[in-house]
Design a protein around this motif. Structure first.
Motif, PDB file in Angstrom:
ATOM      1  N   ARG A 123       0.848  -1.194   0.000  1.00  0.00           N
ATOM      2  CA  ARG A 123       0.000   0.000   0.000  1.00  0.00           C
ATOM      3  C   ARG A 123       0.879   1.237   0.000  1.00  0.00           C
ATOM      4  O   ARG A 123       1.856   1.321   0.726  1.00  0.00           O
ATOM      5  CB  ARG A 123      -0.902   0.003   1.224  1.00  0.00           C
ATOM      6  N   ILE A 124       0.492   2.221  -0.818  1.00  0.00           N
ATOM      7  CA  ILE A 124       1.170   3.511  -0.856  1.00  0.00           C
ATOM      8  C   ILE A 124       0.148   4.570  -0.467  1.00  0.00           C
ATOM      9  O   ILE A 124      -0.944   4.619  -1.036  1.00  0.00           O
ATOM     10  CB  ILE A 124       1.740   3.820  -2.249  1.00  0.00           C
ATOM     11  N   THR A 125       0.509   5.385   0.510  1.00  0.00           N
ATOM     12  CA  THR A 125      -0.373   6.460   0.952  1.00  0.00           C
ATOM     13  C   THR A 125       0.334   7.784   0.718  1.00  0.00           C
ATOM     14  O   THR A 125       1.461   7.984   1.176  1.00  0.00           O
ATOM     15  CB  THR A 125      -0.725   6.314   2.443  1.00  0.00           C
ATOM     16  N   LEU A 126      -0.336   8.661  -0.014  1.00  0.00           N
ATOM     17  CA  LEU A 126       0.174   9.993  -0.324  1.00  0.00           C
ATOM     18  C   LEU A 126      -0.570  10.997   0.543  1.00  0.00           C
ATOM     19  O   LEU A 126      -1.797  11.038   0.521  1.00  0.00           O
ATOM     20  CB  LEU A 126      -0.035  10.309  -1.808  1.00  0.00           C
ATOM     21  N   TYR A 127       0.187  11.759   1.325  1.00  0.00           N
ATOM     22  CA  TYR A 127      -0.419  12.755   2.197  1.00  0.00           C
ATOM     23  C   TYR A 127      -0.238  14.138   1.572  1.00  0.00           C
ATOM     24  O   TYR A 127       0.873  14.528   1.214  1.00  0.00           O
ATOM     25  CB  TYR A 127       0.237  12.734   3.584  1.00  0.00           C
ATOM     26  N   VAL A 153      -4.822   8.617  -1.190  1.00  0.00           N
ATOM     27  CA  VAL A 153      -4.500   9.997  -0.856  1.00  0.00           C
ATOM     28  C   VAL A 153      -5.270  10.396   0.396  1.00  0.00           C
ATOM     29  O   VAL A 153      -6.478  10.156   0.499  1.00  0.00           O
ATOM     30  CB  VAL A 153      -4.869  10.943  -2.021  1.00  0.00           C
ATOM     31  N   GLU A 154      -4.552  10.971   1.356  1.00  0.00           N
ATOM     32  CA  GLU A 154      -5.165  11.437   2.590  1.00  0.00           C
ATOM     33  C   GLU A 154      -4.655  12.839   2.908  1.00  0.00           C
ATOM     34  O   GLU A 154      -3.613  13.248   2.413  1.00  0.00           O
ATOM     35  CB  GLU A 154      -4.808  10.490   3.746  1.00  0.00           C
ATOM     36  N   GLU A 155      -5.422  13.526   3.756  1.00  0.00           N
ATOM     37  CA  GLU A 155      -5.012  14.878   4.157  1.00  0.00           C
ATOM     38  C   GLU A 155      -3.964  14.756   5.261  1.00  0.00           C
ATOM     39  O   GLU A 155      -4.102  13.974   6.186  1.00  0.00           O
ATOM     40  CB  GLU A 155      -6.217  15.683   4.662  1.00  0.00           C
ATOM     41  N   TRP A 156      -2.918  15.542   5.126  1.00  0.00           N
ATOM     42  CA  TRP A 156      -1.817  15.550   6.092  1.00  0.00           C
ATOM     43  C   TRP A 156      -2.218  16.391   7.303  1.00  0.00           C
ATOM     44  O   TRP A 156      -2.538  17.550   7.190  1.00  0.00           O
ATOM     45  CB  TRP A 156      -0.559  16.106   5.454  1.00  0.00           C
TER      46      TRP A 156
END
Length: 158
Positions: A123-127, A153-156
């Motif tokens: 899994r790759i999560t981009l913040y 994609v998630e909010e940092w």
């Protein structure tokens, strides 16, 4: 300390005697055997303190638990590998997304190890920060195309 000093003096004396004997000895025929004997004598003088090592007794060294240290080492290796993967992904994300005016706050990867020892990303999560979160769909599509895998994609939030 006195024993070391005596050994060093004896070694220097043996070196001087061996050198003088080699200079006085014949150069041809039996001279070669004579040189070999003087070198062997000097090596014996050099290693003579090793014969006294038997008298030291058994050394008491602390035992290291192999399972505990190997587990700690494995944990350190996995943590370092995770940091390196995250750093490489961050650089790829920065290079890829800068053309679209998007800046990634952070990118993480969850990894796993296959049976043959290979490492793969699960899994790759981009913040993205608040300024870039509106471009989440574009960032997701660009990164999925670049990396060839699903990107979340998630909010940092610091």
């Amino acid at each position: 300390m006195e024993a070391v000093r005596e050994w060093a003096v004896g070694l220097c004396a043996a070196a001087v005697v061996c050198t003088i004997l080699q200079m006085l000895g014949p150069k041809e025929g039996m001279g070669r055997i004579f040189r070999i004997l003087t070198v062997a004598f000097f090596i014996c003088c050099l290693t003579s303190p090793l014969l006294k090592l038997k008298s030291l007794g058994e050394l008491s060294l602390p035992r290291i638990e192999s399972s505990g240290s190997s587990e700690r080492l494995q944990d350190q290796v996995e943590a370092q590998l995770s940091r390196q993967i995250d750093l490489a992904l961050k650089q790829v994300a920065d290079d890829t997304l800068k053309n679209y005016g998007i800046a990634a706050a952070k990118i993480t990867a969850q990894t796993d190890t296959s049976e043959d020892g290979g490492i793969y990303i699960t899994r790759i999560t981009l913040y993205l920060d608040k300024q870039n979160i509106q471009k989440a769909i574009a960032a997701k599509q660009v990164m999925e195309q670049r990396l060839g895998t699903d990107v979340y994609v998630e909010e940092w939030k610091e």
